[in-house]
Scaffold this motif. Structure first.
Motif, short mmCIF file in Angstrom:
data_model
loop_
_atom_site.label_atom_id
_atom_site.label_comp_id
_atom_site.label_asym_id
_atom_site.label_seq_id
_atom_site.Cartn_x
_atom_site.Cartn_y
_atom_site.Cartn_z
N GLU A 1 0.80 -1.21 0.00
CA GLU A 1 0.00 0.00 0.00
C GLU A 1 0.84 1.28 0.00
O GLU A 1 1.88 1.35 0.63
N SER B 208 1.20 5.10 1.12
CA SER B 208 0.72 5.91 2.24
C SER B 208 0.08 7.19 1.72
O SER B 208 0.23 7.55 0.56
N ASP B 209 -0.62 7.88 2.58
CA ASP B 209 -1.23 9.16 2.21
C ASP B 209 -0.15 10.15 1.78
O ASP B 209 -0.35 10.95 0.87
N GLU B 210 0.97 10.10 2.48
CA GLU B 210 2.05 11.01 2.15
C GLU B 210 2.57 10.73 0.74
O GLU B 210 2.85 11.64 -0.04
N ASP C 114 0.83 9.32 -1.63
CA ASP C 114 -0.24 9.78 -2.51
C ASP C 114 -0.10 11.27 -2.78
O ASP C 114 -0.21 11.74 -3.92
N ARG C 115 0.15 11.98 -1.73
CA ARG C 115 0.26 13.44 -1.83
C ARG C 115 1.40 13.83 -2.76
O ARG C 115 1.26 14.67 -3.64
N CYS D 110 0.61 12.85 -6.42
CA CYS D 110 -0.40 13.74 -6.98
C CYS D 110 0.18 15.11 -7.28
O CYS D 110 -0.03 15.69 -8.35
N LEU E 37 -5.04 5.72 -7.96
CA LEU E 37 -5.02 7.11 -7.51
C LEU E 37 -5.85 8.02 -8.41
O LEU E 37 -6.60 8.87 -7.94
N LYS F 207 -9.36 7.47 -7.72
CA LYS F 207 -9.66 8.01 -6.40
C LYS F 207 -9.97 9.51 -6.51
O LYS F 207 -10.95 10.01 -5.97
N PHE G 177 -7.85 16.32 0.09
CA PHE G 177 -7.89 15.12 0.89
C PHE G 177 -6.52 14.53 1.14
O PHE G 177 -6.34 13.64 1.92
N LEU G 178 -5.55 15.12 0.49
CA LEU G 178 -4.22 14.54 0.64
C LEU G 178 -3.23 15.47 1.30
O LEU G 178 -2.33 15.03 1.99
N ASP H 251 -1.43 18.21 3.52
CA ASP H 251 -1.42 18.74 4.86
C ASP H 251 -1.33 20.25 4.80
O ASP H 251 -0.38 20.82 4.28
#
Length: 321
Positions: free
Chosen positions: A70, A72-74, A76-77, A80, A113, A116, A306-307, A309
């Motif tokens: 998987e 991670s969100d980080e 993904d960020r 993206c 992604l 998503k 959503f990704l 911070d």
DNA sequence: AATAGTGGCAACCGCGCGGGT
DNA sequence: TACCCGCGCGGTTGCCACTAT
């Protein structure tokens, strides 16, 4: 006449790798290295495989420290963000994600992604009405963000602009590039920058060059290369020498107050000038309605919303694309 | 249980670039 | 300068597993 095949296809095995082949390849490389010659490697290692196939297998699967599983969100960020800014430069994106391969990221983007993001904010009608790929939409977003409302042009603090207008500037999150990002690529830095600018500002299949002339950054072909002293190439190399500085100033409109002339990515060329109050103004507005543009951008803002911070807008050595 | 459809991933392919000759 | 060759990249394909019908 086509290019000669890199190997004897008739005597080369294709398809999935067996555990035995994996072991052979791994053992050989760990023992002797690649020797800088992938073509000769399979024979030496006793494999009936194409050198390119070996290389791919090693880089994408066998080499140490490969991260599977998987994202991670980080991650993904980062993906993206980078995709929005530089497009499908998977190798460059991969260079920012230790343990991930370009192939991995590419697959992840294409299969998960992207969907998503689409699923979160894109309405089918919006996608259809712009008849482009998701990629081109992001590029559109990027190019539009570069032509953001003139109200911020007078400010030297673009970060403030981002902070106040995140929903609009979604894709323009400042990106921090480590020097290794560029050096690790087989393409030189200037070339990457050049390509990045092409993708960033040109929403159609046009090729543009840029140059610096009299401290003005200009995009375009011969027309913009009409320096009276014929020093066009010198200016370009100066620009390349100062790429970090230049990129910062380029988007920031900051120190040096460089003027820019850029393709608007939609309808032709757009230049900017400073008015009497020191505010940067577009010379020619986009034909796209502002509301439509905002809608498009906000519709793809999931990339940030959503990704990303919110607390990470403070970047140090950053480049704006 | 069988079949069709879909998603995910590994691998292949062709091209451009750069180094060497 | 032209050509060859290997590398690296991005796009595409094919296969397998899973899910829906």
């Amino acid at each position: 006449m086509g290019r000669a095949p890199c190997c004897d296809k008739a005597n080369v095995k294709k398809g999935p790798w067996s555990p035995e082949e994996d072991a052979k390849l791994k053992e050989y490389i760990e023992k002797y290295g690649t020797g800088g010659n992938w073509i000769a490697l399979p024979q030496k290692a006793g494999l009936r495989r194409c050198g390119k196939s070996c290389r791919l297998r090693w880089l994408n699967y066998l080499r140490p420290n490969i991260k599977h599983g998987e994202f991670s969100d980080e991650e993904d960020r980062i993906i993206c963000n980078l995709f929005t800014n530089i497009g499908s430069r998977w190798s460059i994106i991969a260079a920012q994600l230790p343990g991930r391969t370009d192939n991995d990221i590419k697959n992840y983007w294409n299969t998960k992604l992207k969907k998503k993001l689409m699923g979160l904010n894109m309405l089918p009608s919006q996608i259809k009405s712009h008849s482009g790929t998701f990629s081109s939409l992001l590029h559109l977003q990027a190019s539009l963000s570069s032509s953001s409302p003139s109200s911020y042009r007078g400010s030297n603090n673009s970060t403030a602009y981002y902070a106040q207008n995140r929903s609009f500037s979604s894709a323009l999150e400042p990106i921090s590039f480590s020097p290794s990002l560029l050096s690790r690529s087989s393409t030189n830095a200037a070339s990457v920058l050049h390509q990045v600018h092409q993708e960033r500002f040109v929403g159609r299949a046009m090729q543009h060059n840029y140059q610096v002339k009299d401290n003005i950054l200009m995009f375009g072909g011969e027309a913009s290369c009409s320096s009276s002293d014929g020093s066009c190439s010198n200016q370009i190399s100066q620009c390349r020498d100062r790429e970090y500085e230049y990129n910062y100033n380029f988007f920031n409109g900051g120190e040096g107050h460089q003027k820019i002339m850029l393709p608007d990515g939609l309808n032709g060329w757009r230049s900017e000038k400073q008015n009497g109050n020191g505010i940067w103004e577009d010379q020619a507005p986009l034909d796209y309605g502002l509301e439509e543009i905002k809608q498009l951008i906000s519709s793809t803002s999931s990339c940030n919303n959503f990704l990303f911070d919110e607390n990470k807008t403070e970047e140090k050595a950053m480049m704006y694309y």
